[in-house]
Design a protein around this motif. Structure first.
Motif, PDB file in Angstrom:
ATOM      1  N   HIS A 159       1.330  -3.514  -8.063  1.00 15.46           N
ATOM      2  CA  HIS A 159       1.826  -2.219  -8.533  1.00 15.46           C
ATOM      3  C   HIS A 159       1.382  -1.943  -9.966  1.00 15.46           C
ATOM      4  CE1 HIS A 159       4.600   1.195  -8.821  1.00 15.46           C
ATOM      5  NE2 HIS A 159       4.874   0.746 -10.042  1.00 15.46           N
ATOM      6  N   LEU A 160       1.532  -2.942 -10.843  1.00  9.11           N
ATOM      7  CA  LEU A 160       1.198  -2.729 -12.251  1.00  9.11           C
ATOM      8  C   LEU A 160      -0.309  -2.689 -12.482  1.00  9.11           C
ATOM      9  CD1 LEU A 160       3.908  -4.863 -14.063  1.00  9.11           C
ATOM     10  CD2 LEU A 160       3.892  -2.416 -13.562  1.00  9.11           C
ATOM     11  N   THR A 161      -1.069  -3.328 -11.609  1.00 14.27           N
ATOM     12  CA  THR A 161      -2.518  -3.235 -11.706  1.00 14.27           C
ATOM     13  C   THR A 161      -2.982  -1.819 -11.390  1.00 14.27           C
ATOM     14  OG1 THR A 161      -2.759  -5.567 -11.082  1.00 14.27           O
ATOM     15  CG2 THR A 161      -4.700  -4.175 -10.858  1.00 14.27           C
ATOM     16  N   ILE A 182       9.724   2.958 -16.058  1.00 19.29           N
ATOM     17  CA  ILE A 182       9.916   2.054 -14.920  1.00 19.29           C
ATOM     18  C   ILE A 182       9.547   2.765 -13.627  1.00 19.29           C
ATOM     19  CG2 ILE A 182      11.622   0.777 -13.567  1.00 19.29           C
ATOM     20  CD1 ILE A 182      13.187   0.388 -16.207  1.00 19.29           C
ATOM     21  N   SER A 183       8.567   2.239 -12.927  1.00 16.77           N
ATOM     22  CA  SER A 183       8.132   2.870 -11.679  1.00 16.77           C
ATOM     23  C   SER A 183       8.337   1.983 -10.460  1.00 16.77           C
ATOM     24  CB  SER A 183       6.656   3.265 -11.781  1.00 16.77           C
ATOM     25  OG  SER A 183       5.856   2.131 -12.089  1.00 16.77           O
ATOM     26  N   THR A 186       0.808  -1.227   0.000  1.00 17.07           N
ATOM     27  CA  THR A 186       0.000   0.000   0.000  1.00 17.07           C
ATOM     28  C   THR A 186       0.835   1.268   0.000  1.00 17.07           C
ATOM     29  OG1 THR A 186      -0.126  -0.164   2.417  1.00 17.07           O
ATOM     30  CG2 THR A 186      -1.950  -1.102   1.139  1.00 17.07           C
ATOM     31  N   SER A 187       2.080   1.175   0.424  1.00 14.33           N
ATOM     32  CA  SER A 187       2.924   2.367   0.486  1.00 14.33           C
ATOM     33  C   SER A 187       3.557   2.663  -0.870  1.00 14.33           C
ATOM     34  CB  SER A 187       4.019   2.163   1.535  1.00 14.33           C
ATOM     35  OG  SER A 187       4.940   3.239   1.519  1.00 14.33           O
ATOM     36  N   THR A 188       3.983   3.888  -1.054  1.00 14.05           N
ATOM     37  CA  THR A 188       4.743   4.266  -2.249  1.00 14.05           C
ATOM     38  C   THR A 188       6.220   4.441  -1.931  1.00 14.05           C
ATOM     39  OG1 THR A 188       4.285   6.607  -1.844  1.00 14.05           O
ATOM     40  CG2 THR A 188       2.752   5.408  -3.287  1.00 14.05           C
ATOM     41  N   LYS A 198       5.966   0.231 -15.952  1.00 14.93           N
ATOM     42  CA  LYS A 198       6.671  -1.052 -16.032  1.00 14.93           C
ATOM     43  C   LYS A 198       7.359  -1.322 -14.702  1.00 14.93           C
ATOM     44  CE  LYS A 198       7.757  -0.345 -20.943  1.00 14.93           C
ATOM     45  NZ  LYS A 198       6.689  -1.176 -21.498  1.00 14.93           N
ATOM     46  N   ALA A 199       7.574  -2.603 -14.424  1.00 20.30           N
ATOM     47  CA  ALA A 199       8.289  -3.018 -13.219  1.00 20.30           C
ATOM     48  C   ALA A 199       9.496  -3.845 -13.635  1.00 20.30           C
ATOM     49  CB  ALA A 199       7.379  -3.824 -12.301  1.00 20.30           C
ATOM     50  N   VAL A 200      10.514  -3.797 -12.809  1.00 25.58           N
ATOM     51  CA  VAL A 200      11.744  -4.547 -13.060  1.00 25.58           C
ATOM     52  C   VAL A 200      12.020  -5.443 -11.864  1.00 25.58           C
ATOM     53  CG1 VAL A 200      14.256  -4.386 -13.299  1.00 25.58           C
ATOM     54  CG2 VAL A 200      12.782  -2.823 -14.577  1.00 25.58           C
ATOM     55  N   LEU A 201      12.343  -6.700 -12.140  1.00 24.69           N
ATOM     56  CA  LEU A 201      12.833  -7.620 -11.116  1.00 24.69           C
ATOM     57  C   LEU A 201      14.306  -7.853 -11.415  1.00 24.69           C
ATOM     58  CD1 LEU A 201      12.558  -9.538  -8.736  1.00 24.69           C
ATOM     59  CD2 LEU A 201      11.629 -11.265 -10.281  1.00 24.69           C
TER      60      LEU A 201
END
Length: 986
Positions: free
Chosen positions: A260-262, A341-342, A234-236, A268-271
């Motif tokens: 996050h992506l929903t 990328i966020s 829930t946090s940013t 975009k997300a990065v792993l």
């Protein structure tokens, strides 16, 4: 737990261990246990109900109780045994060990239970895919629908049922009361209960994915719950998580990325993962799961210059799984990614300390967090004691650090202790279980002289195998532990007498001698499958290679020089429990999850270049031993320290003490640089930096970040200020003293001025467009380019002149020759350039390692070392940079680079020489042999269907089993058919 019961459990555990290890020892102090199994059982059940009644929440007590009930069940029969396993499962589940509860309950036979509640509990804890119980079907349906009221209603009904059952009788009440306890726990831990606003339909794809997996997930581990309750979803803010191996980090990362992506439909997300092997593994798990949820993923683990498949259709990709160097290259080629990328999840974050890899990771994170707005960064590691420092650096706060010591299975530690001397010496096993309430206790005569006696076939006499060495005892202990389940023996080195090869040779020698210890081959499942793997190894490496001989004996060799495709074959054999023993280095701790029951530490000290052995870092030992006892495979793991002298190093890890803090590889380089400058009385210049190979990771990381930041309108001094602000964003800046900070700033200033000079000369665009390293631009254009005249016309990567030009140029690069000489050490080769050129050509031709070794006159292990470090890493890295620069330079000149040369980095990385074979490997065919054979088939050239890709053609070809099975061999054929059956979208 009562102290007397704890001691009773410890003594019973010793008794059962004697049975498990099939020991001849009888301890008089355990005689009081004879005939008292029922007494112990009743005491344990009584303790279970006391803990249920009191709400005891100490996980160690629950774990001890669950284990004890599980152990006692082996002495009970039929219904009593089923009841004991039922009680053990309940104890595990209520204590927060759902994986142990599931595997324990799956061994219970429900036919002995008469109540619906017991059968429902059985299905709840076995995660039944098609539950027969209406009670369980209702619970699963509520998870899918998000209707939490159904579970509340079920708990209320169970409370009423327990109250009524008390009037019927104790047996009825026991079943109802325990089912109620399970439901109450489930109500708090199930997926929807833990997820924020878990009833909302937005969670449906994730919940469905968890429920429908081969090992269904119905609820979260305590460590995952702790993280989610602390605001991870829930946090940013940026967060840092310290969670042990096996505590659910991967599933938590998957949940975080999905959430996050929903919420951020355009982002975009990065792993980020440190190793290519881990990236490949996650491609088939996390990547596939997220893609099926509608979040298309892309795995990037090639080199620093992205390949064609890695760069295509990036606008549609939502999740990028990548190594730091691969992501750096991808961003260099596609700078627009930085603004998209966020979220960045940094897994195995302790690799900040890991040499060049750590430098690249730190500078990438510094670059990301320096952006405005910066992406949210979640830093994850099992073993960073100073995680608060790193969290602060990444922009987190005091409330965004989550520490957990939860492991879903129990870790036991032991050390081999010698008693007596000479041929009458015995070795005891001293057991330590700091994570439970069970006291330490000794298991005497774990290894006895009789087990080292054998008959000499030539004389017929009984001899004693010398067992004075730690290596012999380590291998013997591992053989003894086979009765518990799969075993790994760890060595700090790969080759030599003290390495994995030495351990493998010791096992083969013991087997040849006929010692009366358990044989790994006796625990092999699916002998036909293992035989097919032996045939594969024999084809690739020869019958005499130690890995081939070891697999034939029922064990595998696993270290960093073993090719990736081969490691995956071997890992699959262990993962599916077909092969019971692994001889390995720390590659086993690099993210690969295997169902190991026992890990034997042959040594935790390593030496290099003949120097005195140095102990491994405690945090690295902690990461390694976390592989023993995987959730869902065993309720506990055993770590045996083979050398008593090493126990001083291992025991703090066993006691759960924090290891060494992470400093970061950048500050280490800065400190080394400062010492070198003082020692040599040098002034720091770009010329000094670019001549020092140890500084290349720092130089390249800084340059990559600065290229993104430079603009045409920026003056030199203004750009230097930007570079120095970036220097202040590094973790090194937070660790440095005043002098070190000044040197760090100076390095960034020098590289900024170098970038400005490149802009003035017009060559900065080459580096920016290609993602190549700026320090190589002049060397490629001014030195390499004139050496070869057929850049535009070469029609094959198999041109010996082309290969030799690249090899000779590489050997002139600072650091490369030194690495090559180290790799060739202990060989008879005097002309490294010729030998390396022959290896590269044979590799591109598709030759096996056995054939290549014969061609160049070196043994297989030496070839594997050279191939892994020099060919597939150092040389490929240089060539991919050089080819990218030459291609861009040629394009600017209005010409075209030969397609054969343009694809050379991939040809070299994959060991193929045709475009079709290259594409098959890039898209996911795992075996080079298959890609070469399929890629050279006439069908690849003669098809009239312009839309038929090599992937589709290969799929059609492989339907002809009569042709391809004998051509590829059973193992490669089977795996390749599985490969091409998958529609590659990730």
């Amino acid at each position: 737990m009562r102290e007397t019961l704890g001691r009773w459990i410890a003594d019973a555990e010793t008794h059962y261990a004697i049975e498990d290890f099939q020991l001849a020892a009888r301890l008089s102090q355990l005689d009081y246990l004879d005939g008292r199994t029922t007494d112990l059982y009743y005491s344990l059940v009584g303790e279970l109900f006391d803990m249920v009644r009191s709400g005891d929440t100490d996980p160690a007590d629950w774990a001890s109780l669950g284990r004890a009930l599980d152990s006692v069940s082996r002495e009970l029969q039929e219904g009593a045994r089923a009841d004991a396993l039922f009680f053990a499962s309940v104890a595990f589940y209520l204590g927060g060990y759902p994986a142990s509860a599931v595997m324990t309950m799956r061994r219970a036979d429900p036919q002995y239970w008469e109540t619906d509640e017991q059968r429902a509990a059985h299905e709840l804890l076995t995660r039944s895919v098609n539950p027969a119980s209406a009670l369980t079907r209702t619970l699963v349906a509520s998870l899918r629908s998000g209707n939490a009221q159904v579970i509340d209603t079920a708990v209320a009904a169970a409370e009423l049922g327990a109250a009524r059952a008390l009037e019927v009788g104790p047996e009825e009440w026991v079943a109802h009361r325990l089912y109620l306890a399970l439901l109450q726990r489930f109500r708090e831990t199930h997926l929807r209960a833990v997820l924020p606003d878990g009833a909302t339909r937005s969670w449906d794809p994730l919940v469905e994915s968890f429920l429908d997996r081969r090992q269904p997930v119905w609820d979260f581990f305590p460590s995952q719950i702790e993280a989610i309750n602390a605001g991870l979803l829930t946090s940013t803010q940026s967060y840092s998580l310290q969670m042990p191996t096996g505590a659910g980090k991967t599933a938590l990362a998957e949940t975080l990325i999905f959430d996050h992506l929903t919420r951020s439909a355009e982002r975009k997300a990065v792993l980020l993962v440190p190793y290519r092997a881990l990236a490949r593994e996650l491609r088939g798990s996390v990547g596939r799961h997220l893609t099926k949820m509608g979040l298309r993923s892309r795995t990037v683990y090639g080199g620093t210059v992205p390949g064609i498949e890695e760069s295509e259709d990036l606008e549609d990709v939502r999740v990028i799984i990548a190594t730091p160097e691969a992501l750096t290259g991808l961003i260099g080629s596609h700078p627009e990614l930085l603004t998209a990328i966020s979220l960045v999840v940094c897994d195995e974050g302790h690799l900040l300390d890991s040499g060049a890899r750590g430098v690249g990771l730190e500078l990438l994170l510094a670059r990301l967090k320096a952006r405005n707005p910066s992406p949210r960064i979640v830093f994850v590691s099992a073993i960073v004691p100073n995680v608060e420092e790193i969290n602060t650096w990444l922009g987190g706060s005091d409330t965004t650090v989550i520490r957990s010591d939860y492991r879903p299975s129990i870790a036991e530690f032991a050390v081999l202790r010698l008693s007596g001397s000479g041929s009458r010496a015995t070795i005891g096993l001293e057991l330590h279980e700091p994570s439970t309430s069970v006291p330490a206790h000794m298991l005497p005569e774990f290894l006895r002289p009789a087990e080292f006696q054998f008959t000499n076939p030539s004389t017929g006499r009984r001899n004693t195998y010398t067992y004075s060495s730690t290596k012999t005892r380590a291998v013997a202990a591992a053989r003894k532990a086979l009765t518990l389940g799969p075993v790994a023996i760890f060595a700090t080195e790969k080759g030599g007498n003290r390495g994995v090869v030495g351990l493998a040779s010791e096992l083969l020698k013991q087997i040849d001698s006929g010692l009366s210890l358990p044989l790994p081959q006796s625990y092999v499942n699916d002998a036909a499958l293992v035989d097919s793997a032996v045939a594969y190894l024999s084809h690739e490496f020869g019958d005499d290679w130690v890995g081939t001989r070891l697999l034939r004996a029922g064990a595998i060799v696993h270290h960093g020089d073993v090719p990736q495709e081969t490691r995956e074959v071997l890992e699959e054999l262990v993962s599916d429990k077909h092969v019971p023993m692994v001889m390995c280095t720390s590659t086993l701790a690099e993210g690969v999850n295997l169902p190991l029951r026992t890990m034997v530490l042959y040594s935790v000290k390593r030496s290099s270049d003949g120097s005195a052995p140095q102990a491994m870092l405690a945090r690295d030992i902690k990461n390694l031993v976390g592989r023993a006892g995987r959730a869902g495979s065993s309720t506990r793991g055993l770590v045996i320290c083979a050398n008593p002298d090493d126990w001083a190093v291992v025991s703090p890890v066993a006691a759960g003490q924090p290891g060494e803090p992470v400093e970061g590889a950048v500050i280490e380089l800065i400190r080394r640089l400062k010492r070198a400058l003082v020692s040599n009385r040098l002034q720091l210049t770009n010329e000094v930096i670019e001549a020092s190979a140890p500084l290349f990771p720092l130089v390249d990381g800084v340059d990559s970040a600065l290229i993104e930041l430079i603009r045409d309108e920026l003056g030199a001094d203004e750009f230097v200020q930007i570079a120095q602000r970036l220097a202040a964003e590094t973790f090194a800046a937070t660790k440095a003293n005043t002098g070190e900070q000044e040197l760090l700033q100076h390095v960034f200033e020098l590289r900024a001025r170098r970038i400005v000079d490149m802009r003035s000369s017009g060559r900065l665009a080459l580096a920016r467009t290609t993602s190549a390293r700026p320090r190589l631009v002049d060397q490629v254009i001014d030195d390499l380019l004139p050496r070869y005249t057929a850049w535009n016309t070469a029609d094959s990567p198999l041109d010996p002149e082309l290969v030799r030009v690249f090899v000779d140029w590489a050997l002139e690069q600072p650091g490369f020759t030194k690495e090559a000489q180290a790799a060739y050490r202990r060989t008879q080769v005097t002309d490294i350039g010729t030998s390396l050129s022959q290896i590269v050509l044979a590799w591109l031709e598709g030759r096996t390692f056995r054939d290549i070794a014969q061609r160049v006159g070196i043994d297989i292990d030496a070839l594997l070392r050279i191939h892994a470090k020099i060919v597939l890493f150092d040389l490929v890295t240089l060539i991919e940079q050089a080819v990218a620069l030459i291609q861009e330079h040629t394009t600017e000149a209005g010409d075209d680079l030969s397609p054969a040369i343009a694809a050379l980095p991939d040809f070299l990385r994959f060991g193929v020489s045709t475009p079709a074979a290259r594409e098959l490997m890039a898209r996911g065919v795992r075996h080079r042999l298959a890609a070469i054979a399929l890629g050279s088939d006439q069908a690849m050239e003669s098809t009239t269907n312009i839309f038929a890709t090599p992937w589709v053609i290969a799929r059609d070809l492989l339907t002809d089993e009569g042709t391809w099975l004998p051509r590829l061999g059973a193992l490669v054929y089977r795996r390749t058919v599985a490969d091409v059956a998958i529609r590659r979208s990730i």
